[in-house]
Design a protein around this motif. Sequence first.
Motif, PDB file in Angstrom:
ATOM      1  N   THR A 106      27.997  42.185  23.991  1.00  0.00           N
ATOM      2  CA  THR A 106      27.428  42.161  22.640  1.00  0.00           C
ATOM      3  C   THR A 106      27.605  40.820  21.936  1.00  0.00           C
ATOM      4  OG1 THR A 106      29.477  43.102  21.749  1.00  0.00           O
ATOM      5  CG2 THR A 106      27.711  44.644  22.332  1.00  0.00           C
ATOM      6  N   ASP A 107      28.575  40.030  22.345  1.00  0.00           N
ATOM      7  CA  ASP A 107      28.806  38.749  21.679  1.00  0.00           C
ATOM      8  C   ASP A 107      27.689  37.774  22.050  1.00  0.00           C
ATOM      9  OD1 ASP A 107      29.775  36.082  21.015  1.00  0.00           O
ATOM     10  OD2 ASP A 107      31.721  37.042  20.721  1.00  0.00           O
ATOM     11  N   PRO A 108      26.988  37.193  21.066  1.00  0.00           N
ATOM     12  CA  PRO A 108      25.882  36.263  21.362  1.00  0.00           C
ATOM     13  C   PRO A 108      26.322  35.026  22.143  1.00  0.00           C
ATOM     14  CG  PRO A 108      25.818  36.972  19.069  1.00  0.00           C
ATOM     15  CD  PRO A 108      27.117  37.450  19.623  1.00  0.00           C
ATOM     16  N   LEU A 109      27.556  34.576  21.921  1.00  0.00           N
ATOM     17  CA  LEU A 109      28.034  33.382  22.620  1.00  0.00           C
ATOM     18  C   LEU A 109      28.090  33.607  24.119  1.00  0.00           C
ATOM     19  CD1 LEU A 109      29.286  30.558  22.711  1.00  0.00           C
ATOM     20  CD2 LEU A 109      31.522  31.631  22.295  1.00  0.00           C
ATOM     21  N   TYR A 110      28.612  34.740  24.539  1.00  0.00           N
ATOM     22  CA  TYR A 110      28.728  35.024  25.963  1.00  0.00           C
ATOM     23  C   TYR A 110      27.351  35.227  26.592  1.00  0.00           C
ATOM     24  CZ  TYR A 110      33.555  35.848  24.514  1.00  0.00           C
ATOM     25  OH  TYR A 110      34.808  35.713  23.981  1.00  0.00           O
ATOM     26  N   ARG A 111      26.459  35.878  25.871  1.00  0.00           N
ATOM     27  CA  ARG A 111      25.098  36.047  26.377  1.00  0.00           C
ATOM     28  C   ARG A 111      24.411  34.694  26.540  1.00  0.00           C
ATOM     29  NH1 ARG A 111      24.396  40.302  22.558  1.00  0.00           N
ATOM     30  NH2 ARG A 111      22.933  38.969  21.416  1.00  0.00           N
ATOM     31  N   GLN A 112      24.606  33.817  25.557  1.00  0.00           N
ATOM     32  CA  GLN A 112      23.998  32.492  25.632  1.00  0.00           C
ATOM     33  C   GLN A 112      24.528  31.714  26.829  1.00  0.00           C
ATOM     34  OE1 GLN A 112      24.782  30.037  22.233  1.00  0.00           O
ATOM     35  NE2 GLN A 112      23.563  28.319  22.958  1.00  0.00           N
TER      36      GLN A 112
ATOM     37  N   MET B 197      25.839  32.934  29.575  1.00  0.00           N
ATOM     38  CA  MET B 197      25.381  33.548  30.817  1.00  0.00           C
ATOM     39  C   MET B 197      23.931  33.183  31.098  1.00  0.00           C
ATOM     40  SD  MET B 197      26.344  35.341  33.389  1.00  0.00           S
ATOM     41  CE  MET B 197      27.816  36.223  32.837  1.00  0.00           C
ATOM     42  N   LEU B 198      23.083  33.255  30.075  1.00  0.00           N
ATOM     43  CA  LEU B 198      21.680  32.891  30.258  1.00  0.00           C
ATOM     44  C   LEU B 198      21.543  31.415  30.614  1.00  0.00           C
ATOM     45  CD1 LEU B 198      20.025  34.877  27.331  1.00  0.00           C
ATOM     46  CD2 LEU B 198      19.919  35.394  29.773  1.00  0.00           C
ATOM     47  N   ARG B 199      22.351  30.562  29.990  1.00  0.00           N
ATOM     48  CA  ARG B 199      22.305  29.139  30.321  1.00  0.00           C
ATOM     49  C   ARG B 199      22.752  28.911  31.755  1.00  0.00           C
ATOM     50  NH1 ARG B 199      26.045  25.701  26.711  1.00  0.00           N
ATOM     51  NH2 ARG B 199      24.442  26.174  25.128  1.00  0.00           N
ATOM     52  N   SER B 200      23.759  29.635  32.195  1.00  0.00           N
ATOM     53  CA  SER B 200      24.229  29.485  33.575  1.00  0.00           C
ATOM     54  C   SER B 200      23.146  29.902  34.558  1.00  0.00           C
ATOM     55  CB  SER B 200      25.487  30.332  33.790  1.00  0.00           C
ATOM     56  OG  SER B 200      26.521  29.935  32.915  1.00  0.00           O
ATOM     57  N   LEU B 201      22.469  31.016  34.270  1.00  0.00           N
ATOM     58  CA  LEU B 201      21.388  31.466  35.142  1.00  0.00           C
ATOM     59  C   LEU B 201      20.245  30.458  35.141  1.00  0.00           C
ATOM     60  CD1 LEU B 201      21.300  35.251  34.214  1.00  0.00           C
ATOM     61  CD2 LEU B 201      22.047  34.271  36.390  1.00  0.00           C
TER      62      LEU B 201
ATOM     63  N   LEU C 112      39.621  39.569  29.160  1.00  0.00           N
ATOM     64  CA  LEU C 112      38.256  39.193  28.797  1.00  0.00           C
ATOM     65  C   LEU C 112      37.704  38.170  29.792  1.00  0.00           C
ATOM     66  CD1 LEU C 112      35.884  39.466  26.923  1.00  0.00           C
ATOM     67  CD2 LEU C 112      36.914  37.753  25.415  1.00  0.00           C
ATOM     68  N   GLY C 113      38.542  37.237  30.234  1.00  0.00           N
ATOM     69  CA  GLY C 113      38.100  36.292  31.263  1.00  0.00           C
ATOM     70  C   GLY C 113      37.734  37.001  32.549  1.00  0.00           C
ATOM     71  N   ALA C 114      38.536  38.009  32.929  1.00  0.00           N
ATOM     72  CA  ALA C 114      38.230  38.785  34.127  1.00  0.00           C
ATOM     73  C   ALA C 114      36.936  39.567  33.949  1.00  0.00           C
ATOM     74  CB  ALA C 114      39.387  39.740  34.426  1.00  0.00           C
ATOM     75  N   THR C 115      36.704  40.077  32.738  1.00  0.00           N
ATOM     76  CA  THR C 115      35.459  40.818  32.471  1.00  0.00           C
ATOM     77  C   THR C 115      34.248  39.913  32.635  1.00  0.00           C
ATOM     78  OG1 THR C 115      36.617  42.262  30.916  1.00  0.00           O
ATOM     79  CG2 THR C 115      34.209  42.154  30.751  1.00  0.00           C
ATOM     80  N   LEU C 116      34.313  38.716  32.074  1.00  0.00           N
ATOM     81  CA  LEU C 116      33.205  37.765  32.221  1.00  0.00           C
ATOM     82  C   LEU C 116      32.991  37.410  33.686  1.00  0.00           C
ATOM     83  CD1 LEU C 116      33.998  35.390  29.204  1.00  0.00           C
ATOM     84  CD2 LEU C 116      32.214  37.135  29.336  1.00  0.00           C
ATOM     85  N   ALA C 117      34.086  37.270  34.441  1.00  0.00           N
ATOM     86  CA  ALA C 117      33.966  36.960  35.866  1.00  0.00           C
ATOM     87  C   ALA C 117      33.308  38.106  36.624  1.00  0.00           C
ATOM     88  CB  ALA C 117      35.348  36.658  36.452  1.00  0.00           C
ATOM     89  N   VAL C 118      33.687  39.336  36.309  1.00  0.00           N
ATOM     90  CA  VAL C 118      33.095  40.502  36.981  1.00  0.00           C
ATOM     91  C   VAL C 118      31.606  40.594  36.673  1.00  0.00           C
ATOM     92  CG1 VAL C 118      33.058  43.022  37.042  1.00  0.00           C
ATOM     93  CG2 VAL C 118      35.233  41.814  37.105  1.00  0.00           C
ATOM     94  N   LEU C 119      31.223  40.402  35.417  1.00  0.00           N
ATOM     95  CA  LEU C 119      29.805  40.463  35.049  1.00  0.00           C
ATOM     96  C   LEU C 119      29.015  39.365  35.742  1.00  0.00           C
ATOM     97  CD1 LEU C 119      30.066  41.233  31.228  1.00  0.00           C
ATOM     98  CD2 LEU C 119      29.422  42.802  33.065  1.00  0.00           C
TER      99      LEU C 119
END
Length: 304
Positions: free
Chosen positions: A68-74, A76-80, A265-272
């Motif tokens: 839900t956090d816009p920063l993490y979505r941004q 992730m989308l930038r990485s893709l 939270l770092g592990a969650t981002l890594a899993v996603l």
Amino acid sequence: MAASDRIRRFFRTEQGIGMLLVSPTALYALLLLAVPLIAIFVISFWTQTGVRDFDTGFTLANYKEALTDPLYRQLMLRSLMVSGLVTLITVVLAFPIAYFVSFGVKPEHKSLWIFLITIPFWTSYLIRVFLWKVILGYNGVLNSGLKLVGLIDEPLSFILYNVNAVIITLAHAYAPFAILPIFVALEKIDRSLLEASRDLGESRTMTFLRVTLPLAAPGVVAAVLIVFIPTIGDYVTPRLVGGPGGLMIANMIQTQFLRLNNAPLGATLAVLAMLIVAVIAVAFLLLGNRAAGGKAGGKKGARK
């Protein structure tokens, strides 16, 4: 027959000997790959309560925040986006080089060309990244050269410390990884199939599109996976040449673990990130299998 006797007999068979030979490597991979991945997955459902303390109660709060956090979505989308562009650029530029080495170079000279392609591996990855900083810098080699020939009056500022610099640096760093699998796939193509296509009246262009390219598809898929998977998790290059606007999801994962002291939270981002990469990788593998199936069908048709 005792169980010990059956075990001894089994390990005297070819299958048993094979298992004995593979088991040390399998155990090594299990300890160094599977166990850390399982640990990351488990930690992603915990909560950080102190510097080294965790609340091991099951919670989905980390996944809710990450999604839900816009920063993490941004990020992730930038990485893709960065990984996709790097993969596209690298594979598109690698294919002509691999094609030239496979079809345009004499057999006795091919090893020399492969040797030249692998020269970048001789130097450290960090050294190559720093060299790109020198090339792309405000007063670097590229800007100085363009000013010298009169193409620009002021140094270009959009080629360093942004996404463009990350794409350029990663595309150069992973170019050999794309060239080699495509070259191997092209080398496996039966040249008689190309001759048959020409004898049947096809032009060189149509022969390439209808014969060469489909037969080389597994190598292209392999190149895509080899480039895409590591680039989406790269954090060194974005940190050194990307600037604030070029950071990727791996940089946030590093920040969560090492600076913000929020390992769950770092592990969650890594899993996603791993799940997204896995879905994309499976899609490309299915494309590769489909191409391999079409290739087999084409060969059967040619034999008939």
